[in-house]
Scaffold this motif. Sequence first.
Motif, PDB file in Angstrom:
ATOM      1  N   PHE A 155       0.846  -1.192   0.000  1.00 44.26           N
ATOM      2  CA  PHE A 155       0.000   0.000   0.000  1.00 44.26           C
ATOM      3  C   PHE A 155       0.878   1.238   0.000  1.00 44.26           C
ATOM      4  CE2 PHE A 155      -2.497  -3.225   2.286  1.00 44.26           C
ATOM      5  CZ  PHE A 155      -3.661  -3.196   1.542  1.00 44.26           C
TER       6      PHE A 155
ATOM      7  N   LEU B 140       4.220   0.282   1.861  1.00 53.85           N
ATOM      8  CA  LEU B 140       4.190  -0.616   2.997  1.00 53.85           C
ATOM      9  C   LEU B 140       3.802  -1.992   2.475  1.00 53.85           C
ATOM     10  CD1 LEU B 140       2.213   0.038   6.255  1.00 53.85           C
ATOM     11  CD2 LEU B 140       1.820  -2.024   4.941  1.00 53.85           C
TER      12      LEU B 140
ATOM     13  N   ALA C 165       2.216  -5.167   3.006  1.00 50.17           N
ATOM     14  CA  ALA C 165       1.354  -5.859   3.959  1.00 50.17           C
ATOM     15  C   ALA C 165       1.445  -7.366   3.776  1.00 50.17           C
ATOM     16  CB  ALA C 165      -0.084  -5.387   3.797  1.00 50.17           C
TER      17      ALA C 165
ATOM     18  N   SER D 194      -1.033  -7.854  15.502  1.00 53.64           N
ATOM     19  CA  SER D 194      -1.664  -6.829  14.682  1.00 53.64           C
ATOM     20  C   SER D 194      -0.690  -6.334  13.616  1.00 53.64           C
ATOM     21  CB  SER D 194      -2.143  -5.667  15.538  1.00 53.64           C
ATOM     22  OG  SER D 194      -1.057  -5.036  16.137  1.00 53.64           O
ATOM     23  N   GLY D 195      -1.229  -6.111  12.444  1.00 51.98           N
ATOM     24  CA  GLY D 195      -0.412  -5.612  11.352  1.00 51.98           C
ATOM     25  C   GLY D 195       0.393  -6.669  10.629  1.00 51.98           C
ATOM     26  N   CYS D 196       0.206  -7.945  10.976  1.00 47.90           N
ATOM     27  CA  CYS D 196       1.028  -8.971  10.326  1.00 47.90           C
ATOM     28  C   CYS D 196       0.498  -9.308   8.942  1.00 47.90           C
ATOM     29  CB  CYS D 196       1.116 -10.228  11.177  1.00 47.90           C
ATOM     30  SG  CYS D 196      -0.409 -11.154  11.244  1.00 47.90           S
ATOM     31  N   GLY D 197      -0.691  -8.819   8.601  1.00 48.00           N
ATOM     32  CA  GLY D 197      -1.201  -9.033   7.255  1.00 48.00           C
ATOM     33  C   GLY D 197      -2.377  -9.987   7.168  1.00 48.00           C
ATOM     34  N   LYS D 198      -2.907 -10.420   8.297  1.00 44.28           N
ATOM     35  CA  LYS D 198      -4.019 -11.370   8.278  1.00 44.28           C
ATOM     36  C   LYS D 198      -5.210 -10.814   7.499  1.00 44.28           C
ATOM     37  CE  LYS D 198      -4.502 -11.432  12.773  1.00 44.28           C
ATOM     38  NZ  LYS D 198      -3.514 -10.519  13.353  1.00 44.28           N
ATOM     39  N   SER D 199      -5.607  -9.594   7.848  1.00 43.65           N
ATOM     40  CA  SER D 199      -6.798  -9.035   7.202  1.00 43.65           C
ATOM     41  C   SER D 199      -6.547  -8.719   5.737  1.00 43.65           C
ATOM     42  CB  SER D 199      -7.276  -7.779   7.932  1.00 43.65           C
ATOM     43  OG  SER D 199      -7.653  -8.126   9.245  1.00 43.65           O
ATOM     44  N   THR D 200      -5.341  -8.320   5.415  1.00 48.59           N
ATOM     45  CA  THR D 200      -5.022  -8.069   4.004  1.00 48.59           C
ATOM     46  C   THR D 200      -5.111  -9.369   3.213  1.00 48.59           C
ATOM     47  OG1 THR D 200      -3.535  -6.298   4.677  1.00 48.59           O
ATOM     48  CG2 THR D 200      -3.307  -7.103   2.425  1.00 48.59           C
TER      49      THR D 200
ATOM     50  N   PRO E 167       6.139  -2.302   9.282  1.00 49.63           N
ATOM     51  CA  PRO E 167       6.181  -2.985   7.981  1.00 49.63           C
ATOM     52  C   PRO E 167       6.655  -2.051   6.854  1.00 49.63           C
ATOM     53  CG  PRO E 167       3.908  -2.570   8.642  1.00 49.63           C
ATOM     54  CD  PRO E 167       4.770  -2.117   9.775  1.00 49.63           C
TER      55      PRO E 167
HETATM   56  N1  LIG Z   1      -5.567   0.327   2.845  1.00 46.41           N
HETATM   57  C1  LIG Z   1      -4.406   0.355   3.509  1.00 46.41           C
HETATM   58  N2  LIG Z   1      -3.566   1.407   3.343  1.00 46.41           N
HETATM   59  C2  LIG Z   1      -2.393   1.445   4.002  1.00 46.41           C
HETATM   60  N3  LIG Z   1      -1.949   0.487   4.859  1.00 46.41           N
HETATM   61  C3  LIG Z   1      -2.743  -0.586   5.066  1.00 46.41           C
HETATM   62  C4  LIG Z   1      -4.014  -0.717   4.414  1.00 46.41           C
HETATM   63  N4  LIG Z   1      -4.573  -1.879   4.812  1.00 46.41           N
HETATM   64  C5  LIG Z   1      -3.697  -2.453   5.665  1.00 46.41           C
HETATM   65  N5  LIG Z   1      -2.595  -1.695   5.825  1.00 46.41           N
HETATM   66  C6  LIG Z   1      -1.433  -2.003   6.653  1.00 46.41           C
HETATM   67  O1  LIG Z   1      -1.021  -3.309   6.311  1.00 46.41           O
HETATM   68  C7  LIG Z   1      -0.502  -4.011   7.427  1.00 46.41           C
HETATM   69  C8  LIG Z   1      -1.268  -5.320   7.577  1.00 46.41           C
HETATM   70  O2  LIG Z   1      -2.613  -4.963   7.914  1.00 46.41           O
HETATM   71  P1  LIG Z   1      -3.747  -5.985   8.313  1.00 46.41           P
HETATM   72  O3  LIG Z   1      -4.972  -5.206   8.536  1.00 46.41           O
HETATM   73  O4  LIG Z   1      -3.788  -7.061   7.318  1.00 46.41           O
HETATM   74  O5  LIG Z   1      -3.191  -6.566   9.700  1.00 46.41           O
HETATM   75  P2  LIG Z   1      -3.900  -7.610  10.696  1.00 46.41           P
HETATM   76  O6  LIG Z   1      -2.971  -8.739  10.879  1.00 46.41           O
HETATM   77  O7  LIG Z   1      -5.237  -7.918  10.269  1.00 46.41           O
HETATM   78  O8  LIG Z   1      -3.897  -6.754  12.022  1.00 46.41           O
HETATM   79  P3  LIG Z   1      -5.045  -6.671  13.179  1.00 46.41           P
HETATM   80  O9  LIG Z   1      -4.936  -7.935  13.930  1.00 46.41           O
HETATM   81  O10 LIG Z   1      -4.624  -5.467  13.943  1.00 46.41           O
HETATM   82  O11 LIG Z   1      -6.324  -6.443  12.456  1.00 46.41           O
HETATM   83  C9  LIG Z   1      -0.649  -3.087   8.592  1.00 46.41           C
HETATM   84  O12 LIG Z   1       0.576  -2.429   8.833  1.00 46.41           O
HETATM   85  C10 LIG Z   1      -1.710  -2.090   8.125  1.00 46.41           C
HETATM   86  O13 LIG Z   1      -1.575  -0.865   8.788  1.00 46.41           O
END
Ligand SMILES: Nc1ncnc2c1ncn2[C@@H]1O[C@H](COP(=O)(O)OP(=O)(O)OP(=O)(O)O)[C@@H](O)[C@H]1O
Lengths: 336, 347
Positions: free
Chosen positions: B22, B34, B36, B56-62, B288
């Motif tokens: 991103f 960044l 993800a 958090s931020g490890c990329g699970k949701s991405t 990241p």
């Molecule tokens: N649309 C976006 N624009 C910029 N950065 C993003 C975007 N979506 C996610 N990120 C970044 O990508 C990285 C991975 O995000 P993600 O949401 O996948 O983490 P996660 O493992 O789901 O975390 P959590 O457990 O906090 O939800 C994070 O650093 C997040 O800030």
Amino acid sequence: MSTTREAAPPSGAAAMEVDRLSVDVRTPEGTAHVVRDVSFTVRSGETLALLGESGCGKSMTAQAVAGFLEPVADVVGGEIRLNGSDLLALSAAARRRLAGPGLAIVFQDALTALNPVFTVGTQLAEPFRIHERLSRKAAKAKAVELMERVGIPEPRSRVDAYPHQFSGGMRQRLLIAMAVALRPSVLIADEPTTALDVTVQAQIMELLHDLRAEQDTALVLITHDLAVAAEHADHVAVMYAGSVVEAGPVGDVFADPRHPYTRGLLDSVPGSRNRGEPLRFIPGNPPDLRAVPTGCAFRTRCPIAREDCATHRPELSETGLGRAAACHYWKEAAHA
Amino acid sequence: MPDTVTRPPAPLVEAAGLTKSFKVPRSSAGTTRLRALDGVDLTLERGETLGLVGESGCGKSTLARVLLMLDRPDQGTLRFDGTDPLSLRGKELLAWRRRVQMVFQDPFASLNPRLNVAELIGEPWRTHRDLVPRGGRDRRVRKLLEMVGLREGDARRYPQELSGGQRQRIGIARALALKPDVIVCDEPVSALDLSVQAQVLNLLAELQAELDVSYVFISHDLSVVRHVADRVAVMYLGKVAETGRTEEIFANPRHPYTAALLSSAPAPVGSEGTSRQRILLRGEVPSPIDPPSGCRFRTRCWRAEDVCAEEVPPAEAHGGDPTHTAACHFPLEPAHPVPPVSGPQRG
Ligand SMILES: Nc1ncnc2c1ncn2[C@@H]1O[C@H](COP(=O)(O)OP(=O)(O)OP(=O)(O)O)[C@@H](O)[C@H]1O
Ligand code: SF4
Ligand code: SF4
Ligand SMILES: [Mg+2]
């Protein structure tokens, strides 16, 4: 790198006794009795977990004890004795003089609790300037010392930084530093790690554990997490719908629960069943605190409720050495 | 008829080398990227639950968003039941979307407060018009209500009148309305009280047994993952650190990060946790935006050596079980060897 937790220290003197504390909250839909006759004792050098699900009154109890209730909430009964004196009988000013040296709290929404416009050094120095009337320079030196004590790297160069320049875990350390600055005899930590990542949670719990041992603090740990209570507390008070329903040494309570609610909670833990086997659960939901069932508040979800549970409210009473439960039929709950 | 197929069928979902970055504002000026996701491989079998854990931020949701095709990966391939969803456009893509659905963490935020329960459950059919004929929709809503354990009388109620557990049941019914092959559950029970959480976990298990749907189950709660997942993937800073059968991962973590993560969680209640060694990591997850070179875990790893800063460790099997891989130059010895099991492991 690896550490093993030593056994809990022997219990010290009662640092704080809460006796039949009750708190009401005024809402547009009526008065909610959010804390109802809550009693517990916490001793120096010991951790008491106040355990319960969301909305059961844990945080309200903590805020009432710390004297930080919102304007819509009132203490409507009970006593809070800190090292012998009843806090509720004191004037507001006298109580404030006690806060800090006597009792401190780390709030649940810790990450927003720091003031963004002041440096962390200014915020950490404040208690020393107010309570110990230290000079600006001496207070700042104390702030650096505190940052060091709670494990913030390079405190000397970071004392002039602002809160947003710290990570979540470091901000939580800063809040703990503020709370323990004046070496309180009682420290209340409201879900201190819920917003943090697991590996950082472990670091924060370790820090609280060390500070407690170092200062012989009585720690009240508020949590919804049974595993956190099991691992970090000596005693537990289980709350349901504003009341303590069971209390005792944490190992005993979890090994042999004597209230049907405690038992139901323990049965709901995923680790309690084999993988693939259905989990047990407590049917229904906790009651609306504006309309708590008559008699026993748990009766609408209780598997062993009988007629008199609707008419007679069970008192928290002794069920054995150091143990108490608020159930008319605790002997059956223990063996159900 | 005896099945004479010798090779296992291809997995339902197969992703390789998924990368997603991103654009983010730089602290000084301008923008930077960044990462993800950085080269994520993953497979999912039909009827299987894959647990996705990490901080958090490890990329699970991405990763979830990429699997749902809400985000396109910058690089990497995706196979879904023989098709390549990345090549689909327009109507075809729309039709494909039905097959992967999502259940969110906060059931309240994801439900339109102006629709009642029946309307909420039927809402997905506005986009996928041909799935359920108009005349059969009421019956189908009733069936879905029953499947997720809601009462028929709940159909006319609004989300704000319902409890968290009931709302999450609606979220599940909405996902099921499109008869998906895969449901991505992002922290589906973390907003729920323990006593209610168990009800929802049971429901998800029952539905899987009945419908043979696959779950990608994202959770920070390791005891929940251990209960529901057949396999687990542990993520750290946009990469899969370790993956394998659930029992294997919990009994024999080979990647130092997995071991630290598992030991950081308080011992499950009722287990003999007192003799457990806790690995306290130093520091927190690095940004990241500028991740460490080589192994991304090296700034917190107690086993790191020079090579860890220079070479990215490949994901490899380090024991007898080829499905258990860890991306580490110096993996941990197995603690409690688990005999390998042939065939997919099902609860
Ligand atoms: N649309 C976006 N624009 C910029 N950065 C993003 C975007 N979506 C996610 N990120 C970044 O990508 C990285 C991975 O995000 P993600 O949401 O996948 O983490 P996660 O493992 O789901 O975390 P959590 O457990 O906090 O939800 C994070 O650093 C997040 O800030
Ligand atoms: S008093 Fe009655 S309803 Fe309440 S917990 Fe005991 S048996 Fe159940
Ligand atoms: S590759 Fe090196 S730094 Fe990374 S986890 Fe393994 S030992 Fe630690
Ligand atoms: Mg997420």
